[in-house]
Design an enzyme around this catalytic site. Structure first.
Site, mmCIF file in Angstrom:
data_model
loop_
_atom_site.group_PDB
_atom_site.id
_atom_site.type_symbol
_atom_site.label_atom_id
_atom_site.label_comp_id
_atom_site.label_asym_id
_atom_site.label_seq_id
_atom_site.Cartn_x
_atom_site.Cartn_y
_atom_site.Cartn_z
ATOM 1 N N GLY A 14 34.997 4.269 -18.102
ATOM 2 C CA GLY A 14 35.721 2.684 -18.339
ATOM 3 C C GLY A 14 34.816 2.214 -18.923
ATOM 4 O O GLY A 14 35.240 0.191 -19.439
ATOM 5 N N THR A 16 35.751 1.167 -22.616
ATOM 6 C CA THR A 16 36.739 -0.005 -23.683
ATOM 7 C C THR A 16 37.914 -0.986 -22.600
ATOM 8 O O THR A 16 37.779 -2.042 -22.700
ATOM 9 C CB THR A 16 38.181 1.117 -24.300
ATOM 10 O OG1 THR A 16 37.181 2.015 -24.757
ATOM 11 C CG2 THR A 16 38.748 0.371 -24.647
ATOM 12 N N LEU A 17 37.857 -0.622 -21.287
ATOM 13 C CA LEU A 17 38.299 -1.328 -20.383
ATOM 14 C C LEU A 17 38.073 -2.495 -19.673
ATOM 15 O O LEU A 17 38.166 -3.458 -19.585
ATOM 16 C CB LEU A 17 39.076 -0.496 -18.933
ATOM 17 C CG LEU A 17 39.715 -1.265 -17.923
ATOM 18 C CD1 LEU A 17 40.869 -2.160 -17.947
ATOM 19 C CD2 LEU A 17 40.077 -1.224 -16.225
ATOM 20 N N LYS A 32 33.673 -2.929 -32.369
ATOM 21 C CA LYS A 32 33.263 -1.346 -31.612
ATOM 22 C C LYS A 32 33.455 -0.963 -33.600
ATOM 23 O O LYS A 32 34.197 -0.468 -34.080
ATOM 24 C CB LYS A 32 34.035 -0.831 -30.926
ATOM 25 C CG LYS A 32 33.625 1.244 -30.690
ATOM 26 C CD LYS A 32 34.228 1.875 -29.823
ATOM 27 C CE LYS A 32 33.957 3.145 -29.145
ATOM 28 N NZ LYS A 32 34.096 3.474 -28.120
#
Length: 209
Positions: A14, A16-17, A32
């Site tokens: 998780g 990226t969320l 990123k």
């Protein structure tokens, strides 16, 4: 302000969320630098989709690798070597807070001798650790915390997500790193969810920073 590096206890937990939520909460920029695998889209593209019309800048990757594998393997297949110095030279510099999302966990290899942890140290970044509640996450979380402590990487705290079992208090106690937030499980990730979670943690996050 030193950049904030988002790393986690593994892959698919998780990051990226959480990065999208934190970027929104801090009105920050997102970066990123190493993306491995993009057939289904990149993490930068995914985050950018939820940060439209916010003023946040999503900076382009330094390395955009085709194979969804450990970055050192993906880079090797393309005949290149990931250079930490090159990444550091391209750190976006402005007055905004910068959130940097890593690839996988803290000991993911970037080349034959350096790991994500080495990139964090070279950047002089502070770390937010992402842990997902699943069977085995205590072990993975505490191993990650130990690496940070042994390498003298400054940790701001934990962001937890998912709902398998509640291991959070134990991980906080045994790691001695504070909890920043807990993101509930949802099978409907959308702008409303990201905005509501960002609003819920905004004050606490800014107080900690």
């Amino acid at each position: 302000m030193a950049p904030i590096f988002i790393t986690g206890i593994g892959t698919g937990i998780g990051k990226t969320l959480v990065s999208a939520i934190l970027t929104k909460a801090l009105e920050a920029d997102y970066w990123k630098p190493v993306q491995a695998g993009f057939e289904d889209g990149t993490d930068s593209e995914w985050v950018s989709n939820w940060l439209q019309q916010t003023g946040s800048v999503v900076h382009p990757e330094v390395y955009r690798l085709k194979k969804p594998a450990s970055p050192h393997i993906a880079a090797r297949e393309e005949g290149i070597t990931i250079d930490i110095s090159k990444i550091c030279e391209q750190i976006p510099k402005n007055d905004r807070t910068l959130l940097i999302e890593g690839a996988g966990g803290i000991l993911v290899p970037l080349n034959e001798s350096q790991f994500v942890a080495d990139l964090i140290k070279a950047m002089g970044a502070k770390v937010i650790l992402v842990s997902r509640n699943y069977l085995g996450s205590i072990n993975h979380s505490l191993l990650t915390a130990r690496v940070c402590r042994e390498m003298q990487i400054p940790v701001i705290g934990w962001v937890f997500n998912d709902q398998y079992l509640d291991y959070e208090e134990e991980i906080v106690k045994w790691s001695n790193f504070p909890r920043i937030a807990s993101i509930p499980w949802t099978d409907n990730i959308n702008g409303t969810f990201i905005n509501s979670q960002a609003a819920a943690i905004k004050k606490q996050l800014k107080d900690i920073l």
